[in-house]
Design a protein around this motif. Sequence first.
Motif, PDB file in Angstrom:
ATOM      1  N   GLN A 301       5.354  -5.518   0.375  1.00 46.10           N
ATOM      2  CA  GLN A 301       6.439  -5.275   1.316  1.00 46.10           C
ATOM      3  C   GLN A 301       7.083  -3.890   1.192  1.00 46.10           C
ATOM      4  OE1 GLN A 301       7.745  -8.292   3.537  1.00 46.10           O
ATOM      5  NE2 GLN A 301       5.572  -8.021   3.171  1.00 46.10           N
ATOM      6  N   GLY A 302       6.967  -3.229   0.045  1.00 51.94           N
ATOM      7  CA  GLY A 302       7.761  -2.035  -0.214  1.00 51.94           C
ATOM      8  C   GLY A 302       7.505  -0.886   0.741  1.00 51.94           C
ATOM      9  N   MET A 303       6.291  -0.367   0.777  1.00 51.02           N
ATOM     10  CA  MET A 303       5.974   0.763   1.651  1.00 51.02           C
ATOM     11  C   MET A 303       6.211   0.395   3.113  1.00 51.02           C
ATOM     12  SD  MET A 303       2.336   2.715   2.241  1.00 51.02           S
ATOM     13  CE  MET A 303       1.619   1.251   3.022  1.00 51.02           C
ATOM     14  N   ASN A 304       5.814  -0.815   3.490  1.00 49.61           N
ATOM     15  CA  ASN A 304       5.971  -1.252   4.875  1.00 49.61           C
ATOM     16  C   ASN A 304       7.435  -1.277   5.302  1.00 49.61           C
ATOM     17  OD1 ASN A 304       3.122  -2.355   5.838  1.00 49.61           O
ATOM     18  ND2 ASN A 304       3.355  -2.919   3.696  1.00 49.61           N
ATOM     19  N   THR A 305       8.293  -1.818   4.445  1.00 50.45           N
ATOM     20  CA  THR A 305       9.713  -1.890   4.779  1.00 50.45           C
ATOM     21  C   THR A 305      10.316  -0.493   4.860  1.00 50.45           C
ATOM     22  OG1 THR A 305       9.828  -4.015   3.629  1.00 50.45           O
ATOM     23  CG2 THR A 305      11.911  -2.945   4.133  1.00 50.45           C
ATOM     24  N   GLY A 306       9.896   0.412   3.983  1.00 53.14           N
ATOM     25  CA  GLY A 306      10.409   1.774   4.010  1.00 53.14           C
ATOM     26  C   GLY A 306      10.047   2.508   5.290  1.00 53.14           C
ATOM     27  N   ILE A 307       8.811   2.386   5.738  1.00 53.26           N
ATOM     28  CA  ILE A 307       8.385   3.028   6.984  1.00 53.26           C
ATOM     29  C   ILE A 307       9.178   2.457   8.159  1.00 53.26           C
ATOM     30  CG2 ILE A 307       6.461   3.250   8.612  1.00 53.26           C
ATOM     31  CD1 ILE A 307       4.606   3.450   6.166  1.00 53.26           C
ATOM     32  N   GLN A 308       9.403   1.150   8.150  1.00 54.86           N
ATOM     33  CA  GLN A 308      10.167   0.523   9.231  1.00 54.86           C
ATOM     34  C   GLN A 308      11.643   0.937   9.178  1.00 54.86           C
ATOM     35  OE1 GLN A 308       9.092  -3.756   9.381  1.00 54.86           O
ATOM     36  NE2 GLN A 308       7.091  -3.126   8.590  1.00 54.86           N
ATOM     37  N   ASP A 309      12.195   1.115   7.971  1.00 54.65           N
ATOM     38  CA  ASP A 309      13.539   1.696   7.850  1.00 54.65           C
ATOM     39  C   ASP A 309      13.584   3.048   8.548  1.00 54.65           C
ATOM     40  OD1 ASP A 309      14.472  -0.400   6.245  1.00 54.65           O
ATOM     41  OD2 ASP A 309      14.321   0.728   4.375  1.00 54.65           O
ATOM     42  N   GLY A 310      12.616   3.891   8.217  1.00 57.38           N
ATOM     43  CA  GLY A 310      12.599   5.246   8.755  1.00 57.38           C
ATOM     44  C   GLY A 310      12.489   5.278  10.267  1.00 57.38           C
ATOM     45  N   ALA A 311      11.648   4.398  10.820  1.00 59.97           N
ATOM     46  CA  ALA A 311      11.474   4.348  12.271  1.00 59.97           C
ATOM     47  C   ALA A 311      12.747   3.889  12.966  1.00 59.97           C
ATOM     48  CB  ALA A 311      10.313   3.416  12.625  1.00 59.97           C
ATOM     49  N   ASN A 312      13.525   3.021  12.316  1.00 58.55           N
ATOM     50  CA  ASN A 312      14.784   2.559  12.886  1.00 58.55           C
ATOM     51  C   ASN A 312      15.837   3.662  12.873  1.00 58.55           C
ATOM     52  OD1 ASN A 312      17.629   1.327  12.528  1.00 58.55           O
ATOM     53  ND2 ASN A 312      16.463  -0.438  13.228  1.00 58.55           N
ATOM     54  N   LEU A 313      15.912   4.407  11.777  1.00 58.33           N
ATOM     55  CA  LEU A 313      16.969   5.407  11.618  1.00 58.33           C
ATOM     56  C   LEU A 313      16.730   6.673  12.419  1.00 58.33           C
ATOM     57  CD1 LEU A 313      19.531   6.502  10.208  1.00 58.33           C
ATOM     58  CD2 LEU A 313      18.054   7.218   8.305  1.00 58.33           C
ATOM     59  N   ALA A 314      15.487   7.142  12.463  1.00 57.38           N
ATOM     60  CA  ALA A 314      15.228   8.478  12.989  1.00 57.38           C
ATOM     61  C   ALA A 314      15.659   8.639  14.441  1.00 57.38           C
ATOM     62  CB  ALA A 314      13.743   8.816  12.833  1.00 57.38           C
ATOM     63  N   TRP A 315      15.303   7.701  15.302  1.00 59.66           N
ATOM     64  CA  TRP A 315      15.637   7.882  16.712  1.00 59.66           C
ATOM     65  C   TRP A 315      17.144   7.814  16.947  1.00 59.66           C
ATOM     66  CZ3 TRP A 315      18.066   4.357  19.920  1.00 59.66           C
ATOM     67  CH2 TRP A 315      18.104   3.018  19.521  1.00 59.66           C
ATOM     68  N   LYS A 316      17.843   7.057  16.085  1.00 59.43           N
ATOM     69  CA  LYS A 316      19.302   6.968  16.217  1.00 59.43           C
ATOM     70  C   LYS A 316      19.957   8.290  15.803  1.00 59.43           C
ATOM     71  CE  LYS A 316      19.182   1.986  15.554  1.00 59.43           C
ATOM     72  NZ  LYS A 316      19.449   0.830  14.679  1.00 59.43           N
ATOM     73  N   LEU A 317      19.461   8.892  14.730  1.00 58.43           N
ATOM     74  CA  LEU A 317      19.955  10.224  14.364  1.00 58.43           C
ATOM     75  C   LEU A 317      19.687  11.213  15.496  1.00 58.43           C
ATOM     76  CD1 LEU A 317      18.823  10.490  10.626  1.00 58.43           C
ATOM     77  CD2 LEU A 317      21.185  10.592  11.439  1.00 58.43           C
ATOM     78  N   GLY A 318      18.483  11.145  16.068  1.00 56.28           N
ATOM     79  CA  GLY A 318      18.154  12.040  17.168  1.00 56.28           C
ATOM     80  C   GLY A 318      19.066  11.842  18.362  1.00 56.28           C
ATOM     81  N   ALA A 319      19.396  10.578  18.664  1.00 60.46           N
ATOM     82  CA  ALA A 319      20.274  10.294  19.801  1.00 60.46           C
ATOM     83  C   ALA A 319      21.671  10.868  19.584  1.00 60.46           C
ATOM     84  CB  ALA A 319      20.345   8.786  20.035  1.00 60.46           C
ATOM     85  N   VAL A 320      22.202  10.698  18.360  1.00 61.10           N
ATOM     86  CA  VAL A 320      23.543  11.208  18.070  1.00 61.10           C
ATOM     87  C   VAL A 320      23.547  12.731  18.088  1.00 61.10           C
ATOM     88  CG1 VAL A 320      25.333  11.331  16.299  1.00 61.10           C
ATOM     89  CG2 VAL A 320      24.250   9.147  16.827  1.00 61.10           C
ATOM     90  N   LEU A 321      22.515  13.349  17.557  1.00 62.09           N
ATOM     91  CA  LEU A 321      22.431  14.801  17.593  1.00 62.09           C
ATOM     92  C   LEU A 321      22.331  15.319  19.025  1.00 62.09           C
ATOM     93  CD1 LEU A 321      20.038  15.286  14.557  1.00 62.09           C
ATOM     94  CD2 LEU A 321      22.372  16.179  14.720  1.00 62.09           C
ATOM     95  N   ALA A 322      21.827  14.469  19.932  1.00 64.24           N
ATOM     96  CA  ALA A 322      21.705  14.865  21.339  1.00 64.24           C
ATOM     97  C   ALA A 322      22.941  14.506  22.151  1.00 64.24           C
ATOM     98  CB  ALA A 322      20.472  14.206  21.953  1.00 64.24           C
ATOM     99  N   GLY A 323      23.955  13.890  21.516  1.00 60.02           N
ATOM    100  CA  GLY A 323      25.189  13.632  22.224  1.00 60.02           C
ATOM    101  C   GLY A 323      25.667  12.199  22.268  1.00 60.02           C
ATOM    102  N   ALA A 324      24.890  11.257  21.725  1.00 57.79           N
ATOM    103  CA  ALA A 324      25.329   9.864  21.704  1.00 57.79           C
ATOM    104  C   ALA A 324      26.467   9.689  20.704  1.00 57.79           C
ATOM    105  CB  ALA A 324      24.168   8.946  21.338  1.00 57.79           C
ATOM    106  N   ASP A 325      27.183   8.575  20.829  1.00 61.32           N
ATOM    107  CA  ASP A 325      28.311   8.311  19.944  1.00 61.32           C
ATOM    108  C   ASP A 325      27.833   8.043  18.522  1.00 61.32           C
ATOM    109  OD1 ASP A 325      30.455   6.344  18.661  1.00 61.32           O
ATOM    110  OD2 ASP A 325      31.445   7.473  20.265  1.00 61.32           O
ATOM    111  N   ASP A 326      28.562   8.580  17.549  1.00 60.24           N
ATOM    112  CA  ASP A 326      28.192   8.438  16.142  1.00 60.24           C
ATOM    113  C   ASP A 326      28.142   6.974  15.692  1.00 60.24           C
ATOM    114  OD1 ASP A 326      28.015   9.896  13.313  1.00 60.24           O
ATOM    115  OD2 ASP A 326      29.434   8.236  13.106  1.00 60.24           O
ATOM    116  N   SER A 327      28.862   6.097  16.368  1.00 66.02           N
ATOM    117  CA  SER A 327      28.880   4.689  15.964  1.00 66.02           C
ATOM    118  C   SER A 327      27.503   4.041  16.049  1.00 66.02           C
ATOM    119  CB  SER A 327      29.869   3.897  16.823  1.00 66.02           C
ATOM    120  OG  SER A 327      29.488   3.925  18.188  1.00 66.02           O
ATOM    121  N   ILE A 328      26.604   4.630  16.836  1.00 69.25           N
ATOM    122  CA  ILE A 328      25.235   4.107  16.910  1.00 69.25           C
ATOM    123  C   ILE A 328      24.593   4.103  15.530  1.00 69.25           C
ATOM    124  CG2 ILE A 328      22.905   4.683  17.737  1.00 69.25           C
ATOM    125  CD1 ILE A 328      24.230   5.575  20.345  1.00 69.25           C
ATOM    126  N   LEU A 329      24.964   5.064  14.698  1.00 71.11           N
ATOM    127  CA  LEU A 329      24.365   5.151  13.366  1.00 71.11           C
ATOM    128  C   LEU A 329      24.763   3.967  12.486  1.00 71.11           C
ATOM    129  CD1 LEU A 329      24.732   8.971  12.739  1.00 71.11           C
ATOM    130  CD2 LEU A 329      22.691   7.712  13.423  1.00 71.11           C
TER     131      LEU A 329
END
Length: 496
Positions: A301-329
Amino acid sequence: MDHNVDVVVVGGGPAGMTVAGDLARLGCSVAVVEKWLTVNPSSRAFATMARTLELLDARGLADQLLATSTTTPGINLFKGAKLDLTHLRSRYRFAMITPQTNVDQALERYAREQGADIHRGMALVDLIQDATGVTLTARPKDDDNPSSTMTWRAAYAVGADGAHSTVRGLVGMDFPGKSVLSSVVLADVKLTAGPQGGGLTLGDTPREFGFLAPYGKEDSDGSWYRSMTWDRERQVPDTDPVGEAEIVGSLNRAMGRDVGVVDVGWHSRFHCDERQVRDYRSGRVFLVGDAAHVHSPMGAQGMNTGIQDGANLAWKLGAVLAGADDSILDTYHRERYPIGKRVVRQSGLMMRAVTLHPRPARFLRDLLAPHILSIPRVRDVVAGSFAGTELRYPSSDGQSDLVGTRATEVPLHEGRLTELQRRPGFVFIRENGTASTMQNPGTDLLVHARRTDDGPALLVRPDGYIAWAGSSTSRGGEEGWPAALSRWTGARQSSL
């Protein structure tokens, strides 16, 4: 001299490179700070599960990895019990068996190709955050010369630097939990009499267990496997050397026969903990992968869960950097913390089942497990949980039950969803029978598609999960898909 970037990722393993590659693909500036000069050769993972393969496919990586890997339809457990992956709701009804180094290399290539700035051989020594950003300082590993230091100023930082995370320590985040298994030995072994029928195979006795994963590499004198062994009667510190006789003896006893070890390659001794941080976010700093949670290696489960963590976080960081509300994070912790907690629990349950010592308890396990895991509903729930395909995120009151589930298996006229997701952004899937083009094709935030079955329209997040479900004609108000897209991205509804 300070280097100004949007995000600094500390740690260049699979979770960190997923974050870095995804952010760079979105047009964000991202630096990766990694203390290893090359990909870590002692990485422990060897099985990539279905949900992770779907994410890799959405980045154009799955096929190339599968071409040089072997696959297994399940995990052979004790006394005929099996974790059967052949009924998964996924095109990947198996686990991919390949050393983690291959996955690491593929994700690093992806990150570099997308434009991430990767600094290997650099160790983080300081991290200070304030109201507007994070300042990080690193210097070459084992080099105390102040002139060699590099400093970055970023809007956000991501700690993907493993179980002994420097980021976690510098931020002051606790890592509650305990050690649960010591003196576990990993090794690459060549066998002349490996498990019949291939696949992931577990053997155990009251004294030890052995686990074998085939790499698919064969020659005239045997086949290579990754082995994991543990001996109740040999509990020594991680620093104690691993002898070939120890590996051979544990494997043969656990498997109940001589498996024909003719060569032993790389090997390592380690212990495993069950730990999880209380919050995956501290201000402008986020933790992913082993920096946020560690657990038993049982269930891969370890590597798999880490990759899925990363996929969840990255697009949200990108959205906030592009102008979305910080609460999305804040939804990163809200969605991924329960998944991490579940992984710690289910891998721990498997580990405890494997290491049972009292004979009556082992008798009941061996009697009941094959029957329980053969019940179709139980079989599919358990397999889907380990494979990640049945995991879902919570939806708000009043939302469709589909919200929070993955959309990967929705049939589309345009092909697989994961192929469409090789272009970043949300995917809007219209109902079957609607016009093939919309009057307003949308913006760069959206990729349009049309389903081939009778289901509702769907708005799909960049990580493949459903953000909204309903009628594509319901555009206005808070119930329409433009409102849902606006909530996640900050885009003005009038422009959609």
